[in-house]
Design an enzyme around this catalytic site. Sequence first.
Site, PDB file in Angstrom:
ATOM      1  N   SER A  66       0.819  -1.215   0.000  1.00  0.00           N
ATOM      2  CA  SER A  66       0.000   0.000   0.000  1.00  0.00           C
ATOM      3  C   SER A  66       0.858   1.273   0.000  1.00  0.00           C
ATOM      4  CB  SER A  66      -0.916   0.009   1.222  1.00  0.00           C
ATOM      5  OG  SER A  66      -1.721  -1.150   1.219  1.00  0.00           O
TER       6      SER A  66
HETATM    7  N1  SAM Z   1      -0.047  -5.097   4.221  1.00  0.00           N
HETATM    8  C1  SAM Z   1       0.582  -5.453   2.993  1.00  0.00           C
HETATM    9  C2  SAM Z   1       1.961  -4.884   2.853  1.00  0.00           C
HETATM   10  O1  SAM Z   1       2.446  -4.199   3.766  1.00  0.00           O
HETATM   11  O2  SAM Z   1       2.592  -5.171   1.821  1.00  0.00           O
HETATM   12  C3  SAM Z   1      -0.248  -5.113   1.781  1.00  0.00           C
HETATM   13  C4  SAM Z   1      -1.463  -5.908   1.735  1.00  0.00           C
HETATM   14  S1  SAM Z   1      -2.200  -6.104   0.159  1.00  0.00           S
HETATM   15  C5  SAM Z   1      -2.934  -4.557  -0.065  1.00  0.00           C
HETATM   16  C6  SAM Z   1      -3.504  -7.197   0.656  1.00  0.00           C
HETATM   17  C7  SAM Z   1      -3.036  -8.582   0.989  1.00  0.00           C
HETATM   18  O3  SAM Z   1      -4.110  -9.307   1.563  1.00  0.00           O
HETATM   19  C8  SAM Z   1      -2.610  -9.370  -0.234  1.00  0.00           C
HETATM   20  O4  SAM Z   1      -1.302  -9.830  -0.090  1.00  0.00           O
HETATM   21  C9  SAM Z   1      -3.616 -10.519  -0.291  1.00  0.00           C
HETATM   22  O5  SAM Z   1      -3.097 -11.724  -0.817  1.00  0.00           O
HETATM   23  C10 SAM Z   1      -3.989 -10.642   1.162  1.00  0.00           C
HETATM   24  N2  SAM Z   1      -5.256 -11.339   1.413  1.00  0.00           N
HETATM   25  C11 SAM Z   1      -6.427 -11.268   0.755  1.00  0.00           C
HETATM   26  N3  SAM Z   1      -7.341 -12.071   1.324  1.00  0.00           N
HETATM   27  C12 SAM Z   1      -6.736 -12.661   2.388  1.00  0.00           C
HETATM   28  C13 SAM Z   1      -7.155 -13.594   3.395  1.00  0.00           C
HETATM   29  N4  SAM Z   1      -8.390 -14.081   3.454  1.00  0.00           N
HETATM   30  N5  SAM Z   1      -6.263 -13.981   4.318  1.00  0.00           N
HETATM   31  C14 SAM Z   1      -4.988 -13.508   4.308  1.00  0.00           C
HETATM   32  N6  SAM Z   1      -4.537 -12.635   3.388  1.00  0.00           N
HETATM   33  C15 SAM Z   1      -5.408 -12.196   2.454  1.00  0.00           C
END
Ligand code: SAM
Length: 228
Positions: A66
């Site tokens: 993000s």
């Molecule tokens: N916080 C992260 C960073 O610092 O890089 C960025 C997060 S990214 C915007 C959203 C993340 O949520 C993705 O890597 C995605 O694969 C993960 N995600 C989506 N659904 C999920 C779930 N049910 N459980 C765990 N991770 C999930």
Amino acid sequence: MSSPDTDYTLLREQMVKDQLIGRDITDKRVLEAMRCVPRHLFVPRDMEHMAYWDGPLSIGEGQTISQPYIVALMTQLLALKGNDRVLEVGCGSGYQAAVLSCLVDQVFTIERFSSLVNQARRRLNAANYHNVTVHLGDGTLGIPKEAPFDAILITAASPDIPIPLKEQLAVGGRLVAPIGSMGSQILKVLKKEQTGFETEYSIPVMFVPLIGKYGWDEKDWDRGRWFD
Ligand code: SAM
């Protein structure tokens, strides 16, 4: 590509001044954490030179790290205390977890893609963030064996706050999450009281979707459409 003498400390200081203090990030501890964490070590090598720009970047699997401002804002909204135990749902690159780890005792983060889990573990280890545990799985279920958490941060868009996460939040704790449709959300802040939940709203955002039992269904997700 970055040159060997790229001064990332300077770029980070500029990021904090222009993108965070220049907006509405006032929490000194959050600003200090954003000043310290080497964001360029949490992006793909060929994007290092863009690590401190004012936007998200692609990290593989159709996912993103993000925008720095959004990381700082969500962290500020959690109002963390030093001895907190925090859960992040959506580990992605591991960057947000590293920022959290500068502010609290223990961070648990969970990610659904094993490739991202492995990469995040490697990066967090290499950069000495040893109070972070990275789990693989569906984060909409939380991590029951580690609950309750003093704060929970969901870093992917959900139609609503997953019930298990509300249950795993400690009384007095805060949960921050982008809630809305797949295309646009609002940052919601939930405070758990003895008697129920208090809700506040922050700014509109656009996150990649939370895919899981209490989030969106995999088949509803068109990779390549979202960029938070
Ligand atoms: N916080 C992260 C960073 O610092 O890089 C960025 C997060 S990214 C915007 C959203 C993340 O949520 C993705 O890597 C995605 O694969 C993960 N995600 C989506 N659904 C999920 C779930 N049910 N459980 C765990 N991770 C999930």
